[in-house]
Design an enzyme around this catalytic site. Structure first.
Site, mmCIF file in Angstrom:
data_model
loop_
_atom_site.group_PDB
_atom_site.id
_atom_site.type_symbol
_atom_site.label_atom_id
_atom_site.label_comp_id
_atom_site.label_asym_id
_atom_site.label_seq_id
_atom_site.Cartn_x
_atom_site.Cartn_y
_atom_site.Cartn_z
ATOM 1 N N SER A 87 0.818 -1.220 0.000
ATOM 2 C CA SER A 87 0.000 0.000 0.000
ATOM 3 C C SER A 87 0.845 1.261 0.000
ATOM 4 C CB SER A 87 -0.928 -0.002 1.221
ATOM 5 O OG SER A 87 -0.173 -0.193 2.410
ATOM 6 N N ASN B 268 -1.923 -2.374 13.413
ATOM 7 C CA ASN B 268 -3.375 -2.158 13.450
ATOM 8 C C ASN B 268 -3.758 -0.911 14.242
ATOM 9 O OD1 ASN B 268 -3.284 -4.530 12.076
ATOM 10 N ND2 ASN B 268 -4.121 -5.796 13.733
ATOM 11 N N THR C 100 -40.696 25.772 -8.619
ATOM 12 C CA THR C 100 -40.927 24.430 -8.094
ATOM 13 C C THR C 100 -41.287 23.590 -9.316
ATOM 14 O OG1 THR C 100 -43.298 24.692 -7.747
ATOM 15 C CG2 THR C 100 -41.869 25.355 -5.921
ATOM 16 N N HIS C 101 -40.863 22.337 -9.318
ATOM 17 C CA HIS C 101 -41.057 21.481 -10.501
ATOM 18 C C HIS C 101 -40.431 22.105 -11.750
ATOM 19 C CE1 HIS C 101 -44.163 19.448 -8.017
ATOM 20 N NE2 HIS C 101 -44.473 20.682 -7.665
ATOM 21 N N SER D 36 -15.479 24.598 -27.845
ATOM 22 C CA SER D 36 -15.672 23.350 -28.573
ATOM 23 C C SER D 36 -14.599 23.252 -29.646
ATOM 24 C CB SER D 36 -17.053 23.340 -29.215
ATOM 25 O OG SER D 36 -17.079 22.431 -30.303
ATOM 26 N N LYS E 282 -19.262 27.951 -29.281
ATOM 27 C CA LYS E 282 -19.616 27.349 -27.998
ATOM 28 C C LYS E 282 -18.817 27.894 -26.817
ATOM 29 C CE LYS E 282 -22.022 24.351 -27.048
ATOM 30 N NZ LYS E 282 -22.070 22.897 -27.256
ATOM 31 N N ASN F 105 -18.778 26.396 -23.000
ATOM 32 C CA ASN F 105 -19.361 25.310 -22.206
ATOM 33 C C ASN F 105 -19.006 25.426 -20.719
ATOM 34 O OD1 ASN F 105 -20.445 24.112 -24.521
ATOM 35 N ND2 ASN F 105 -18.512 23.050 -24.947
ATOM 36 N N GLU G 238 -20.079 21.226 -14.794
ATOM 37 C CA GLU G 238 -20.411 19.846 -15.162
ATOM 38 C C GLU G 238 -19.500 18.862 -14.436
ATOM 39 O OE1 GLU G 238 -22.002 20.181 -19.687
ATOM 40 O OE2 GLU G 238 -20.001 20.914 -19.311
ATOM 41 N N TYR H 86 -9.228 -6.443 13.218
ATOM 42 C CA TYR H 86 -8.669 -5.944 11.961
ATOM 43 C C TYR H 86 -8.722 -6.999 10.868
ATOM 44 C CZ TYR H 86 -5.444 -4.220 8.449
ATOM 45 O OH TYR H 86 -4.895 -3.813 7.263
ATOM 46 N N GLN I 106 -7.586 -1.983 4.451
ATOM 47 C CA GLN I 106 -6.588 -1.184 3.739
ATOM 48 C C GLN I 106 -7.249 -0.400 2.596
ATOM 49 O OE1 GLN I 106 -2.426 -2.491 3.178
ATOM 50 N NE2 GLN I 106 -2.991 -2.802 1.050
ATOM 51 N N LYS J 5 -8.126 3.702 2.483
ATOM 52 C CA LYS J 5 -7.273 4.870 2.231
ATOM 53 C C LYS J 5 -7.543 5.551 0.903
ATOM 54 C CE LYS J 5 -4.182 2.861 5.292
ATOM 55 N NZ LYS J 5 -5.214 1.769 5.331
HETATM 56 N N1 ARG Z 1 -1.322 -1.267 5.304
HETATM 57 C C1 ARG Z 1 -2.177 -1.762 6.318
HETATM 58 C C2 ARG Z 1 -3.531 -1.056 6.261
HETATM 59 O O1 ARG Z 1 -3.593 -0.068 5.653
HETATM 60 C C3 ARG Z 1 -1.579 -1.515 7.669
HETATM 61 C C4 ARG Z 1 -2.081 -2.427 8.717
HETATM 62 C C5 ARG Z 1 -1.598 -3.802 8.461
HETATM 63 N N2 ARG Z 1 -1.941 -4.687 9.501
HETATM 64 C C6 ARG Z 1 -1.834 -6.002 9.363
HETATM 65 N N3 ARG Z 1 -2.218 -6.705 10.380
HETATM 66 N N4 ARG Z 1 -1.419 -6.540 8.292
HETATM 67 O O2 ARG Z 1 -4.502 -1.497 6.787
#
Ligand code: ARG
Length: 466
Positions: A22, A110, A155-156, A277, A283, A285, A290, A317, A322, A325
């Protein structure tokens, strides 16, 4: 040394190692990871795992890692790493020697990653709130600059009643106000310390979690170690709040796109936020708006993804988590981009007050004012509604506006009509005759605008300390 090599004899499959890693994205947590690790080092002094000297050595090295990372992007790629935590530990040991291996005592990735994520999100909320306030400021400025502008309220998507543009803009101010409050409230739940929960059961050392919390500016502790490491409610909540903000931005975008069409021509967008455009030379835009409307879908997707990711997970956990993120990071980037672009759009908008006034004058938007007129003369509202409905029908047949019908015609519908009805039909009267709090009467809107302006600098609008 790998964080978990001892038990293994075989190598990880290269494809899987990439799949598992990660670091490509969680490097964004580096500053938070180091902040948390510094607090961890300090806590380890008190339980006798680190001497003060060792802790200071570790802390200096952690600061050095952050400094190097800020100085040189390539530094982070100088070693192959599974995640941000393994990168920091490897670099720490490279700088301090074996003492660096002591830092993870009583800690798991964790509770570490949960702490990092909360530190990170707390700071990100603090960076996002000012953008909401900036956009509110743009709404207020536009409302002030066009205070006399009257446009049809819908409205509408059918013309309904005349309103002040300022009143319309302040509706969005209110939405953003709730958005800011929602973020500030979520921030309180983000601001709880998981560190010291270990992998799931708590740490094997009498670490003073309260002290760590204070050191890191957390308002309290995640009180159950299992919950501390497996809770991502705060991520879901934040993305949910971001999704609601995106709903608001998207609705505003939709309105403005419509109002910028030749059919409406209520506003003109600045060249600064429009595109042309490649084929049609005429145009212009509204791509900025959007894209804001389009990106709302993306944030909703992250919210649904996080709910789905979490729903089947056994305690505590699981690596599924993961996935939190990228959803969170992209939500933050998308949200902030949209807030900034919308602020620019509002800051450069030109309003065509003649067009909006003309639109508010056609389509019987004053019919309700005529019914209210009859009520003031003593008629029950439902009967007044019926009478005016018949007047409108006749006016439509004759292709005239209500103010163009002669008094004699009116008097055939009701003896209560007299010459003063024409004043009641005027746009200005229609607006002024909405005196209740929260209405579009200019006097009320002026008050609302002043209140909104004062709220822009109110401390409740800003994040709480720490
Ligand atoms: N990269 C992991 C995450 O984002 C970190 C925690 C990993 N923990 C584990 N027990 N493998 O969750």
């Amino acid at each position: 040394m790998k964080l978990w090599g001892g038990r293994f004899t075989g190598e990880a499959d290269a494809e899987f190692a990439r799949f598992n890693a990660s670091f490509a994205f969680d490097r964004r947590l580096l500053a938070a990871d180091i902040e948390g690790s510094i607090a961890q080092a300090e806590a380890l002094i008190n339980v006798g795992i680190l001497s003060a000297d060792e802790a200071h050595k570790i802390i200096a090295a952690l600061q050095e890692i952050l400094r190097r990372a800020r100085e040189d992007q390539a530094y982070l790629d100088s070693r192959e790493s599974e995640d941000v935590h393994s990168f920091v530990e490897a670099e720490l040991v490279a700088l301090t020697g074996d003492v660096g291996y002591k830092l993870h005592t009583g800690r798991s990735r964790n509770d570490q990653v949960a702490t990092d994520l909360r530190l990170f999100l707390r700071a990100e909320i603090d960076r996002t709130l000012p953008l909401i306030i900036a956009m509110q400021g743009a709404l207020v400025a536009l409302a002030e600059a066009n205070f006399d502008c009257i446009l049809p309220g819908y409205t509408h998507l059918q013309r309904a009643q005349p309103i002040l543009l300022a009143h319309y803009l302040l509706a969005y101010f209110e939405m953003m106000k709730r958005d800011a409050m929602r973020l500030a409230e979520i921030r309180r739940r983000v601001n709880q310390l998981p560190l010291g929960a270990g992998a799931l059961a708590g740490t094997g050392f009498a670490i003073d979690r309260q002290l760590i919390a204070e050191r890191l500016g957390f308002a309290g502790l995640a009180e159950n170690s299992l919950d501390a490491v497996s809770d991502r409610d705060f991520v879901i909540e934040f993305i949910g709040a971001a999704a609601i903000i995106m709903v608001h931005l998207s609705r505003l975008a939709e309105d403005l796109i419509l109002y910028a069409t030749t059919e409406f021509a209520f506003i003109e967008l600045s060249d600064a936020v429009s595109t042309g455009s490649s084929l049609m030379p005429q145009k212009k835009n509204p791509d900025s708006l959007e894209l804001i409307r389009g990106k709302a879908g993306r944030v909703f997707g992250h919210h649904a993804a996080m709910l789905a990711t979490m729903k089947g997970l056994p305690l505590a956990y699981n690596k599924d988590m993961q996935e939190d993120k990228e959803a969170l990071f992209d939500t933050l980037d998308t949200l902030r981009g949209c807030l900034q672009v919308m602020t620019t759009v509002l800051g450069n908008l030109r309003v065509n007050g003649e067009r909006t006034r003309a639109a508010a004058s056609v389509g019987y938007l004053n019919a309700t004012d005529l019914a209210d007129y009859l009520v003031r003369k003593g008629l029950e509202f439902r009967r007044a509604h019926e009478v005016v409905g018949r007047v409108v029908r006749q006016a439509i047949q004759q292709g005239r506006a209500l103010e163009e019908l002669p008094l004699e015609d009116y008097q055939q519908f009701s003896p209560l009509f007299s010459g003063d009805l024409f004043a009641a039909l005027q746009l200005e009267t229609s607006l002024a005759n909405k005196p209740a709090l929260g209405s579009t009467a200019p006097a009320r809107v002026r008050e609302a605008l002043a209140k909104a302006k004062s709220e822009l600098t109110m401390p409740t609008n800003l994040p709480e300390e720490a």
